[in-house]
Design an enzyme around this catalytic site. Structure first.
Site, PDB file in Angstrom:
ATOM      1  N   ALA A  48       0.973  -1.343  -0.083  1.00 32.93           N
ATOM      2  CA  ALA A  48      -0.100  -0.066  -0.130  1.00 32.93           C
ATOM      3  C   ALA A  48       0.861   1.900   0.370  1.00 32.93           C
ATOM      4  CB  ALA A  48      -0.704   0.213   1.467  1.00 32.93           C
ATOM      5  N   GLN A 195       3.944 -13.091  -1.359  1.00 32.39           N
ATOM      6  CA  GLN A 195       4.860 -12.102  -1.358  1.00 32.39           C
ATOM      7  C   GLN A 195       5.731 -12.698   0.250  1.00 32.39           C
ATOM      8  OE1 GLN A 195       1.705 -11.722  -2.400  1.00 32.39           O
ATOM      9  NE2 GLN A 195       0.602 -10.204  -2.534  1.00 32.39           N
ATOM     10  N   ASP A 236      -4.567  -2.496   4.523  1.00 35.25           N
ATOM     11  CA  ASP A 236      -4.538  -1.945   3.151  1.00 35.25           C
ATOM     12  C   ASP A 236      -5.467  -0.315   2.321  1.00 35.25           C
ATOM     13  OD1 ASP A 236      -3.062  -4.627   1.703  1.00 35.25           O
ATOM     14  OD2 ASP A 236      -2.519  -3.008   0.799  1.00 35.25           O
TER      15      ASP A 236
HETATM   16  O1  MRU Z   1      -1.782  -7.184  -3.194  1.00 37.72           O
HETATM   17  P1  MRU Z   1      -0.367  -6.658  -2.417  1.00 37.72           P
HETATM   18  O2  MRU Z   1       1.672  -7.309  -2.462  1.00 37.72           O
HETATM   19  O3  MRU Z   1       0.359  -5.082  -3.125  1.00 37.72           O
HETATM   20  O4  MRU Z   1      -0.506  -6.074  -0.714  1.00 37.72           O
HETATM   21  C1  MRU Z   1       0.041  -5.989  -0.371  1.00 37.72           C
HETATM   22  C2  MRU Z   1      -0.046  -6.394   1.255  1.00 37.72           C
HETATM   23  O5  MRU Z   1      -1.754  -7.013   1.892  1.00 37.72           O
HETATM   24  C3  MRU Z   1       0.426  -5.616   2.668  1.00 37.72           C
HETATM   25  O6  MRU Z   1      -0.030  -6.656   3.190  1.00 37.72           O
HETATM   26  C4  MRU Z   1      -0.010  -4.009   2.191  1.00 37.72           C
HETATM   27  O7  MRU Z   1       0.201  -3.530   1.465  1.00 37.72           O
HETATM   28  C5  MRU Z   1       0.348  -3.667   3.709  1.00 37.72           C
HETATM   29  S1  MRU Z   1       2.405  -2.639   3.326  1.00 37.72           S
HETATM   30  C6  MRU Z   1       3.190  -2.276   4.368  1.00 37.72           C
END
Ligand code: MRU
Length: 346
Positions: A48, A195, A236
């Site tokens: 995010a 991830q 997010d």
């Molecule tokens: O789909 P993504 O990889 O963008 O999702 C990321 C996440 O869900 C993270 O946990 C969230 O963005 C927090 S990042 C500091």
């Protein structure tokens, strides 16, 4: 840190290609703002806060392009705001950064396009610098909640790779480690985009922080059979009541943590809180391509033609959350009141 997530050279944006990690540490240079927008949709850059910062630089690049080409400045900027808005729907930091850039441009109305473009570059840098400062502040607040020796579980990647640097959930882990605490981390692999496996274990290993990778379906058994002191995740979008959207699978982990009496901490800057939404029911949940579920690295892992549902996020209800750690302090339930009180400090 011996890698970087994003860097703006004054004209070009350089991103680490997060789809290639961990096998390749590849940096890609972008000189076209439309390609920057595409890099968000394609998850070259993700997380995010990182996509908010990237959108900021992308919009500054659109302004520079309008000046270079001598085209209608306001017309091109309106188009660029819209293009960035359509990249991904769930992380509110993206929309927050677009609004901030838009407001800055509006405040500069009457100046030459070249001056506005210059100031927009400055604003994007400010968004990026503030993100790092927020991560460091959240790190300190969060580390103080952890015992001197602790084992934590995290889901997805809320690290340096998901922010301009340092990370939110992983920022807390880094700060604890820097404060001399003995911290070990379990990382959920985080299907389907991996991830946790690809990014969190990579960045923690680079920092020399003890990390053990597990498959998502092992978290329950882990909590039942080993001592886990805390679950620490990013977010997010957080609704005004504390309901928290984060990577798919976080909801299940929040239920497991509650069942096993393990503190469940959400770490996010105030830019992740969407005070316009009363509850998590209003948060738009992105659904991504079936191809992310049926194949990885070009290898098919499911029968051709199988029906697939691929929601990228879920919502952990406020009642499963022990505390929300922000750059201005730690919010505890009831979140409606505690988050509103922190907002007054913005
Ligand atoms: O789909 P993504 O990889 O963008 O999702 C990321 C996440 O869900 C993270 O946990 C969230 O963005 C927090 S990042 C500091």
């Amino acid at each position: 840190m011996n890698f970087f997530t994003l860097k703006f050279t004054g004209e070009k944006l350089i991103l680490i290609d997060q789809t290639r990690l961990p096998t390749e540490e590849l940096y890609v240079e972008y000189s076209d703002w439309r390609e920057v927008a595409k890099s968000i949709t394609d998850m070259i850059v993700r997380g995010a806060p990182a996509i908010g910062v990237t959108a900021g630089y992308g919009l500054a690049m659109a302004a520079q392009r309008a000046v270079k080409d001598g085209v209608d400045f306001d017309g091109l900027m309106e188009e660029a705001y819209e293009v960035f808005r359509r990249t991904r729907p769930t992380a509110v930091n993206l929309f927050w950064a677009i609004e901030r850039m838009k407001k800055r441009a509006a405040a500069l109305k009457g100046n030459s396009p070249a001056k506005i473009a210059e100031e927009l570059v400055r604003e994007a840098h400010a968004i990026s610098d503030e993100d790092v400062a927020s991560c460091k502040a959240m790190g300190k607040f969060g580390a103080a909640l952890l015992p001197d020796e602790c084992v934590v579980l995290t889901h997805c990647n809320a690290g340096a790779l998901a922010t301009a640097d340092y990370g939110t959930a992983l920022g807390v882990i880094r700060a604890a480690s820097e404060a001399g605490k003995k911290i070990s981390v379990y990382s959920d692999e985080t299907r389907p985009f991996l991830q946790g496996a690809r990014l969190t274990s990579w960045e923690l290993m680079k920092d020399g922080i003890d990390v053990t990778l597990i498959c998502d379906n092992m978290a329950g058994h882990l909590m039942k059979t080993r001592k886990i002191d805390a679950v620490i995740v990013g977010a997010d979008r957080i609704a005004a009541n504390g309901d928290t959207a984060n990577k798919i699978g976080t909801y299940s982990v929040s239920i497991l943590a509650k069942t096993h009496n393990i503190p469940f901490y959400v770490v996010a800057p105030l830019s992740t809180i969407d005070f316009s939404m009363e509850s998590g029911d209003e948060i738009p949940i992105e659904e991504r391509s079936p191809a992310e579920v049926t194949a990885w690295g070009g290898v098919r892992v499911a029968p051709e033609g199988v029906k697939v549902w691929n929601p990228a996020f879920d919502v952990s209800p406020a009642q499963n959350i022990t505390a929300i750690i922000t750059e201005l302090g730690v919010a505890r339930p009831p979140f409606k009141e505690s988050l509103a009180a922190l907002k007054k400090g913005i």
